[in-house]
Write an enzyme that holds these catalytic residues in place. Structure first.
Site, PDB file in Angstrom:
ATOM      1  N   CYS A  20      -5.100   5.981  -3.864  1.00  0.00           N
ATOM      2  CA  CYS A  20      -4.516   4.744  -3.917  1.00  0.00           C
ATOM      3  C   CYS A  20      -3.093   5.027  -4.154  1.00  0.00           C
ATOM      4  O   CYS A  20      -2.984   5.303  -5.303  1.00  0.00           O
ATOM      5  CB  CYS A  20      -5.294   3.660  -4.530  1.00  0.00           C
ATOM      6  N   CYS A  78       0.972  -1.209  -0.129  1.00  0.00           N
ATOM      7  CA  CYS A  78       0.037  -0.149  -0.026  1.00  0.00           C
ATOM      8  C   CYS A  78       0.881   1.230   0.043  1.00  0.00           C
ATOM      9  O   CYS A  78       1.585   1.383   1.057  1.00  0.00           O
ATOM     10  CB  CYS A  78      -0.737  -0.048   1.147  1.00  0.00           C
TER      11      CYS A  78
END
Length: 292
Positions: free
Chosen positions: A219, A88
């Site tokens: 993101c 991530c």
């Protein structure tokens, strides 16, 4: 389970619950149902994912291969549904900020973070944190769909899988995402899907449906994938690339794009060496104790 410490942070409003667990004593808190409870926005703390902050060596019992990485701290990331994620990008910046704020790493050196996608290095310049996200890999193109509408998608792996589709208007992806369709033979373990529109020269905007979390405000790895797909489409690829375009001739200068996400702005650079750099803010907004 007795109470344990948590922090809440975000990177361009991609938000996370951080669990400081330096010696690996709260492994039970990472059961999928507990992660989902922590991430619940009505009955829990609320987040797109959970990040356990743990010394890499403390993972030797549960994940010996991961524990062999040459970095003192491991970012143990879970999606909001409790599933394990390889990487991530926004979380690496928040993770690094926490380590620096707590004095757990030297303030005058880059922060090396072990992850399931390998080591990521973060540097800080004031309130901007930049993560070296490594070299992208291109896979076979496919199609993503919402309802009866479909778009061709570029397959970019940034340590986790992404399908990047260009639209004329981000509203085409729906007010709130339906669950997008994708080719399961291309993405057998699921995929993050980015919808992109061009705003200006080397400037795009995106929305994202994250695997295991749904639509999020940002993101980081998705923004990296968007940079790669857009630069390739623009004929501006600067560096080495694994996969389908490995033999193409790269440019000699770095390529930088602004990527707008619903939660803010990220700056992405593709270096002549082929590495993607993700730059943006990292904020810790709260801390406390939870029994969830």
């Amino acid at each position: 389970m007795s109470g344990y410490r948590f922090l809440k942070g975000h990177g361009t409003e991609n938000d996370f619950v951080l669990l400081p667990d330096h010696d690996g004593t709260i492994h039970g808190a990472l059961a999928p149902e507990r992660v989902a409870a922590l991430c619940d926005r009505r009955a829990g703390i609320g987040a797109d994912g959970v990040v356990r902050v743990i010394r890499t060596e403390a993972l030797a019992l549960h994940e010996p291969a991961v524990a062999e990485q040459d970095a003192a701290w491991f970012m143990d990331y879970r999606n909001a549904d409790g599933s394990v994620a390889e990487m991530c990008g926004n979380a690496t910046r928040v993770f690094a900020r926490h380590l620096l704020d707590e004095g757990l790493v030297p303030t005058d050196e880059p922060v090396r973070i072990a992850t399931r996608a390998g080591i990521r290095t973060v540097t800080r310049d004031g309130d901007t944190f930049t993560t070296d996200m490594g070299t992208p890999t291109l896979g076979p193109s496919s199609t993503v769909t919402i309802g009866h509408q479909g778009w061709p998608a570029t397959n970019v792996d940034m340590g986790n899988p992404h399908a990047v589709a260009f639209l004329d208007d981000l509203a085409e992806a729906g007010r709130l995402f339906e669950e997008p369709g994708y080719d399961h033979s291309v993405y057998p373990h699921g995929v993050n899907i980015e919808f992109v529109v061009r705003v200006g020269e080397r400037h795009v905007a995106m929305r994202v449906h994250e695997r295991g979390a749904g639509e999020t405000r940002s993101c980081g790895t998705g923004a990296c994938a968007v940079l790669v797909a857009t630069a390739i489409a623009d004929g501006a690829r600067p560096g080495a690339l694994s996969g389908a375009l490995a033999g193409a001739q790269p440019a000699s200068e770095p390529v930088t794009y602004r990527v707008d996400v619903p939660g803010g702005e990220l700056t992405l650079t593709w270096t002549p060496e082929g590495r993607v750099l993700l730059a943006g803010p990292a904020v810790i907004v709260a801390e406390g104790t939870t029994t969830l």
